[in-house]
Design an enzyme around this catalytic site. Structure first.
Site, PDB file in Angstrom:
ATOM      1  N   LYS A 149       0.849  -1.203   0.000  1.00  0.00           N
ATOM      2  CA  LYS A 149       0.000   0.000   0.000  1.00  0.00           C
ATOM      3  C   LYS A 149       0.884   1.253   0.000  1.00  0.00           C
ATOM      4  O   LYS A 149       2.102   1.159   0.272  1.00  0.00           O
ATOM      5  CB  LYS A 149      -0.919  -0.016   1.226  1.00  0.00           C
ATOM      6  CG  LYS A 149      -0.196   0.069   2.560  1.00  0.00           C
ATOM      7  CD  LYS A 149      -1.153  -0.156   3.725  1.00  0.00           C
ATOM      8  CE  LYS A 149      -0.402  -0.072   5.041  1.00  0.00           C
ATOM      9  NZ  LYS A 149      -1.248  -0.458   6.193  1.00  0.00           N
ATOM     10  N   TYR A 185      17.946  29.900   6.356  1.00  0.00           N
ATOM     11  CA  TYR A 185      16.882  30.798   6.830  1.00  0.00           C
ATOM     12  C   TYR A 185      16.964  31.052   8.332  1.00  0.00           C
ATOM     13  O   TYR A 185      17.211  30.144   9.115  1.00  0.00           O
ATOM     14  CB  TYR A 185      15.511  30.181   6.527  1.00  0.00           C
ATOM     15  CG  TYR A 185      15.108  30.290   5.073  1.00  0.00           C
ATOM     16  CD1 TYR A 185      14.952  31.525   4.461  1.00  0.00           C
ATOM     17  CD2 TYR A 185      14.873  29.140   4.327  1.00  0.00           C
ATOM     18  CE1 TYR A 185      14.570  31.619   3.127  1.00  0.00           C
ATOM     19  CE2 TYR A 185      14.476  29.220   2.997  1.00  0.00           C
ATOM     20  CZ  TYR A 185      14.335  30.467   2.402  1.00  0.00           C
ATOM     21  OH  TYR A 185      13.952  30.562   1.094  1.00  0.00           O
TER      22      TYR A 185
HETATM   23  C1  LIG Z   1      -0.619  -1.500   6.887  1.00  0.00           C
HETATM   24  C2  LIG Z   1      -1.348  -2.715   7.268  1.00  0.00           C
HETATM   25  C3  LIG Z   1      -0.674  -3.925   7.438  1.00  0.00           C
HETATM   26  C4  LIG Z   1       0.842  -4.031   7.377  1.00  0.00           C
HETATM   27  O1  LIG Z   1       1.376  -3.486   8.558  1.00  0.00           O
HETATM   28  P1  LIG Z   1       2.970  -3.458   8.863  1.00  0.00           P
HETATM   29  O2  LIG Z   1       3.032  -2.930  10.242  1.00  0.00           O
HETATM   30  O3  LIG Z   1       3.537  -2.534   7.848  1.00  0.00           O
HETATM   31  O4  LIG Z   1       3.463  -4.841   8.707  1.00  0.00           O
HETATM   32  C5  LIG Z   1      -1.413  -5.055   7.687  1.00  0.00           C
HETATM   33  N1  LIG Z   1      -2.763  -4.996   7.778  1.00  0.00           N
HETATM   34  C6  LIG Z   1      -3.440  -3.847   7.638  1.00  0.00           C
HETATM   35  C7  LIG Z   1      -4.914  -3.864   7.745  1.00  0.00           C
HETATM   36  C8  LIG Z   1      -2.767  -2.673   7.386  1.00  0.00           C
HETATM   37  O5  LIG Z   1      -3.446  -1.527   7.258  1.00  0.00           O
END
Ligand SMILES: *Cc1c(COP(=O)(O)O)cnc(C)c1O
Length: 394
Positions: free
Chosen positions: A38, A286
């Site tokens: 994702k 800055y």
């Molecule tokens: C992001 C997510 C994961 C993965 O989590 P990590 O901590 O990156 O391993 C798994 N399940 C759901 C529903 C998520 O949103």
């Protein structure tokens, strides 16, 4: 146009593959893994990472939304794609057309999918979904049994919707004591019983992220749960694929050798584009937050907060130059940052600079930057801007 600005992120295929293999070996053999890519693979580039993971054996991918899923489908025609943040109006047709597997929990999700299935084809196509149970995160998922029953009542024999999976998400998998996850597991188990009583038998049951997989603390209970329902367990690792395991507490509870062997997949690099020396009393950047106490040699790198280099690193963060740590001098600007290289000899225009990664004996990780900016490795990686090209190496 081929990127010419000397700022880039190298993504190591071999490390990504090695991390996947370590996670695969650390997970129970009976369990399937969803490679969570994702948010554009946590900033690593999903279109480039997915084929590498698929070649290593990943069959399932987890993405944020339908848009990410459709983009992934272009490079991965037969993977299973879990859409982790539900769906929205105007997206149900793409869910069906691209054979996506969305997490659903709102009656609206059912409305949208039923409507799209009816209009796209007659007889209606079947739509496979993953029903999310809110076991305590209070973010997504069906919260109450009343709501759950109402949703399940919609799965009549002529409904196009097929619940192929039931899942939940833990809110604190890295905290093994007190064990809130055990309570979430109980609520999840109760929901699964109710679902079974309604005659619905999912093929997949899933919960658990990188930490759940690596800590191995709750996997026996999850396996048992899947077995009880004649389903296959899935775990959903994300951050660990990219080489950033999350430490568990209490620390001594961590049995995870795999966690220690994971290596960061991304290296963020740039080059020195200008050098100058300022005199004692002169300032840099800055608002004059850096004041020279001695003749000070400054280097310019063409990276700033618009690239995702957090402004909180001003006068605190480092970059690696000629194998040594150079302090960020003054404020990080939008597109540029100044480094103090007074103690590093022989620095020249064109030298490679490492913001995240290794150089010589030195190393800077996304976790180091996160610690300095009050956040987590995830955010540091996701914040690396779209204008920083990702280059696949090895
Ligand atoms: C992001 C997510 C994961 C993965 O989590 P990590 O901590 O990156 O391993 C798994 N399940 C759901 C529903 C998520 O949103």
């Amino acid at each position: 146009m081929i990127p010419t600005r000397p700022v880039w992120a190298e993504i190591s295929r071999s490390r990504l593959t090695a991390n996947w293999k370590l996670l695969r070996a650390a997970a129970p053999v009976e369990a399937e893994l969803v490679a969570v890519i994702k948010a554009d693979a946590y900033g690593h580039g999903a279109a480039a990472c997915a084929p590498v993971l698929a070649a290593a054996g990943a069959e399932w991918f987890g993405v944020t939304c339908v848009e990410e899923a459709v983009a992934l489908r272009q490079v991965s025609s037969d993977s299973r794609i879990l859409v982790m943040s539900g769906l929205w109006c105007g997206e149900a047709e793409a869910v069906i057309e691209h054979r996506l597997s969305p997490q659903v929990w709102e009656p609206l999700h059912f409305d949208l999918l039923e409507e799209a299935a009816r209009t796209l084809n007659s007889p209606p196509q079947s739509v496979r979904v993953q029903l999310e149970i809110d076991s305590g995160m209070s973010r997504q998922g069906v919260r109450s049994f009343v709501q759950l029953k109402e949703l399940l009542a919609r799965i009549t024999p002529d409904s196009p919707i097929q619940i192929e999976g039931v899942m939940t998400h833990f809110s604190a998998p890295e905290i093994l004591q007190p064990d809130e996850t055990a309570q979430q597991l109980e609520r999840f188990a109760a929901a699964l019983d109710l679902i079974a009583e309604c005659g619905i038998h999912p093929r997949w049951i899933h919960a658990g992220n990188s930490t759940t997989l690596l800590a191995q603390h709750h996997t026996p209970a999850l396996l048992q749960l899947a077995k009880r329902h004649n389903a296959r367990l899935m775990l959903r690792p994300g951050i660990a694929l990219y080489g950033y395991p999350v430490p568990v507490t209490p620390q001594e509870a961590s049995p995870s050798h795999a966690a220690q062997k994971l290596t960061p997949v991304l290296a963020w690099k740039t080059r020195i584009v200008s050098v100058r020396t300022i005199e004692p009393g002169e300032t840099a950047g800055y608002n004059m937050t850096f004041k020279a106490r001695r003749p000070t040699r400054l280097d310019l790198i063409p990276v700033g907060y618009a690239d995702g280099l957090n402004r909180l690193l001003s006068n605190r963060g480092h970059a690696l130059v000629r194998g040594q740590r150079a302090l960020i001098a003054g404020r990080v600007s939008m597109d540029q940052t100044i480094l103090d290289v007074t103690d590093i000899s022989g620095v020249e225009i064109g030298d490679e600079v490492v913001l995240i990664g290794e150089q010589g004996q030195e190393k800077i990780t996304a976790t180091d930057l996160a610690d300095l900016t009050g956040t987590i490795s995830y955010e540091v990686l996701c914040a690396i801007g779209a204008r920083v090209p990702r280059v696949m190496i090895d």
